[in-house]
Design a protein around this motif. Structure first.
Motif: not given
Length: 213
Positions: A153-172
């Motif tokens: 029932x708790x709110x998760x992170x926003x789509x914008x930050x999830x997308x940025x973290x995906x970019x970071x992980x894929x760069x690494x």
């Protein structure tokens, strides 16, 4: 800087909405309850405050992505056991909620006031202020996922930050299947969730998990 403020602000809001019972539930960090994770966030926010007042004239050596070391196994953190003991010492969840909001809001204000053209020193690295704050988008977002992993029932992170973290992980680490959601990439890619048989086949030779520390 905007994503730093967004990711930390949303995380603090979610923590503020937790019930006392939520603090005794497991988190997505192995061996840690939610209260232990929230205590770790206090330490994270303190680190941000310390680093932002540690300027340097040395040349930049890292950016928001290369700030992170990549491994395939978690390394032993000597502060992990201390964090658990410190979290228990708070006694009442309201005290821990107050402290994390206090230092977290201070970190938000410090980030908003920081000069993006300055350089800071931390962990033997030199980063531009904007680069350093950008690195912490990963920390806030991944720990937000950890926080709500067993709290439906708790709110998760926003789509914008999830997308940025995906970019970071894929760069690494390399590319993940384009059809995967950003959240699934982060959860499976960092070992927070085991891949299904079909997902494992889609990953091919990509060696997961990737542990950023």
């Amino acid at each position: 800087m905007d994503l730093f403020s967004l990711s930390l602000g949303e995380l603090l809001t979610t923590v503020g909405e937790l019930t006392d019972d939520d603090f005794e539930r497991p988190s997505g960090c192995a061996g840690w309850l939610v209260r232990d994770l929230v205590c770790h966030l206090v330490i994270d926010a303190q680190d941000v405050l310390i680093t932002l007042v540690t300027p340097t004239a040395d040349p930049v050596t890292h950016d928001s992505v290369t700030y992170w070391n990549v491994a395939h196994e978690p390394s032993g953190d000597p502060l992990a056991a201390l964090t658990v003991r410190l979290a228990a010492a708070y006694g009442e969840p309201r005290l821990l909620k107050f402290h994390v909001d206090d230092v977290g809001q201070a970190a938000l204000r410090a980030a908003q006031l920081a000069d993006p053209t300055l350089k800071v020193s931390t962990r033997g690295m030199v980063l531009g202020t904007a680069g350093y704050l950008g690195a912490y988008v990963w920390e806030w977002t991944l720990h937000h996922l950890d926080l709500v992993m067993h709290l439906p029932d708790a709110a998760g992170p926003r789509a914008e930050t999830l997308a940025r973290c995906r970019e970071m992980l894929e760069q690494l680490a390399g590319g993940f299947p384009a059809s995967w959601s950003d959240e699934d990439v982060l959860l499976v890619g960092t070992g927070r969730r085991a891949p299904t048989e079909a997902e494992r086949a889609e990953l091919g030779d990509l060696a997961i998990p990737f542990v950023l520390g």
